[in-house]
Design an enzyme around this catalytic site. Structure first.
Site, mmCIF file in Angstrom:
data_model
loop_
_atom_site.group_PDB
_atom_site.id
_atom_site.type_symbol
_atom_site.label_atom_id
_atom_site.label_comp_id
_atom_site.label_asym_id
_atom_site.label_seq_id
_atom_site.Cartn_x
_atom_site.Cartn_y
_atom_site.Cartn_z
ATOM 1 N N CYS A 115 0.821 -1.229 0.000
ATOM 2 C CA CYS A 115 0.000 0.000 0.000
ATOM 3 C C CYS A 115 0.847 1.267 0.000
ATOM 4 C CB CYS A 115 -0.926 0.002 1.202
ATOM 5 S SG CYS A 115 -2.015 -1.423 1.219
ATOM 6 N N HIS A 252 -3.587 7.285 2.157
ATOM 7 C CA HIS A 252 -3.975 5.942 1.724
ATOM 8 C C HIS A 252 -5.348 5.635 2.313
ATOM 9 C CE1 HIS A 252 -4.095 1.784 0.885
ATOM 10 N NE2 HIS A 252 -3.820 1.374 2.108
ATOM 11 N N ASN A 282 -10.241 -0.372 -0.243
ATOM 12 C CA ASN A 282 -8.778 -0.266 -0.183
ATOM 13 C C ASN A 282 -8.191 -0.814 -1.488
ATOM 14 O OD1 ASN A 282 -6.047 -0.558 0.298
ATOM 15 N ND2 ASN A 282 -6.300 -1.405 2.365
#
Ligand code: UT7
Length: 325
Positions: A115, A252, A282
């Site tokens: 990520c 994020h 996500n």
């Protein structure tokens, strides 16, 4: 200190057509819209079609970024794709993007930092540009996470989605204005002692399989709040900028509670935070450029404003970037 500034000259993103709501998931997984929304802020996610590879998602986002930058594929000298779901084990997904866009021979490679991958790609591209090696770089966060979700593990399978975001970074200079533009500071870190908190339990040299996502949610959550806000403090200190000058926090998108806790630590109003987790879920390395693109295209983020990006994911790895857009 380099006099070449690394400017964001274009941003683009792509989400596959197939929208899967929490209620859709609740038909095949023991979960509910209420649990997913209240624990994560996610309302829906996009899933790629079987025949769409990560490079296809990246290609769509890249065209839009090139168009916004007013550039053609032959202008690009460096392509970096941040991904944990490459088309093939090798070669890099970046060379497939190069092939599909028709970018002439140049530098192309992937980075694997989960990520935080887009933060790693930005840092690397900034170094290429500020040292004068590259004029225009195309960096992309692209993921087809739906290909390695475990539908028996309700604590992870409801959290992720597919998508891609791209950014063209361009070298401009020498600097003329007293107020610097473009990338002002970047910060990266990883801690391998925390590797077992978030990983895929497969790989070419171990199981010979792709594996599936495994996560110790509570530990990742705790580290995310600490390191994402810490990474923002790092870049503001490096650039000697007060965090009260930040116009937009583009974090994020893993969990709305992580985003809100970070904003609180950083004393940033919620109206300065770009949130897309409700619609995108996500999307790992794609989440920051997807959120940035949304903020730019809907008119909230304007040229000249101060933006901060920050992410944490598997590694654990984390990073941030401060940019005068
Ligand atoms: O992008 C990389 C970084 N990733 C992250 O930053 C994610 C970080 N972690 C998180 O976002 C959160 O930890 C989660 C959203 C993953 C989980 O939230 P939580 O508040 O930590 O929940 P939990 O894991 O403690 O689970 C609470 C309860 C459990 O039931 P019991 O044991 O209390 O009876 C779970 O079994 O919720 C249950 N549960 C679910 N219930 C309905 C877990 N998953 C689900 C589900 N639907 N999908």
């Amino acid at each position: 200190m380099s006099t070449i500034e690394t400017i964001i000259s274009g941003v683009g993103s792509y989400l596959p057509d197939n929208v899967v709501t929490n209620d859709d998931l609740a038909k095949k997984v023991d979960t509910s819209d209420e649990w997913i929304k209240s624990r994560s802020g996610i309302g829906q996610r996009h899933f790629a079609a079987d025949e769409q590879a990560t490079s296809d998602l990246a290609y769509e986002a890249s065209w839009k970024a090139l168009e916004q930058a007013g550039l053609k594929p032959h202008d690009i000298g460096l392509i970096i794709v941040a991904t944990v779901t490459p088309d093939r084990t090798f070669p890099s997904t970046a060379v497939y993007v190069q092939q599909k866009l028709g970018v002439p021979p140049g530098i192309a490679f992937d980075v694997s930092a989960a990520c935080a991958g887009f933060m790693y790609a930005m840092n690397i591209a900034h170094n290429f540009i500020s040292t004068g090696q590259i004029k225009h770089a195309l960096i992309i966060g692209a993921e087809k996470l739906s290909c390695f979700l475990d539908w028996e593990d309700r604590s992870t399978c409801v959290l992720f989605g597919d998508g891609a975001g791209a950014m063209v970074l361009s070298g401009e200079g020498p600097r003329t204005s007293r107020r610097p533009r473009g990338v002002l500071a970047t910060y990266l870190s990883s801690d391998g002692r925390l590797a077992d908190h978030l990983y895929a339990d497969g790989g070419p040299s171990t199981t010979g399989t792709v594996g599936q996502v495994r996560m110790n949610g509570k530990e990742v959550f705790r580290n995310a709040v600490q390191e994402i806000s810490g990474a923002v403090f790092e870049v503001t200190e490096l650039a000697k900028v007060s965090r009260h000058e930040i116009d937009w926090f583009v974090p994020h998108q893993a969990n709305i509670r992580i985003i809100e806790s970070c904003a609180k630590k950083l004393e940033l109003d919620s109206n300065k935070v770009i949130v897309t987790i409700d619609k995108h879920a996500n999307t790992s390395s794609a989440s920051i450029p997807l959120a940035l693109d949304e903020g730019i295209r809907d008119g909230r983020i304007k040229r000249g404003e101060l933006l901060v990006f920050a992410a944490l994911g598997g590694g654990l790895a984390w990073g941030s970037a401060l940019v005068r857009y």
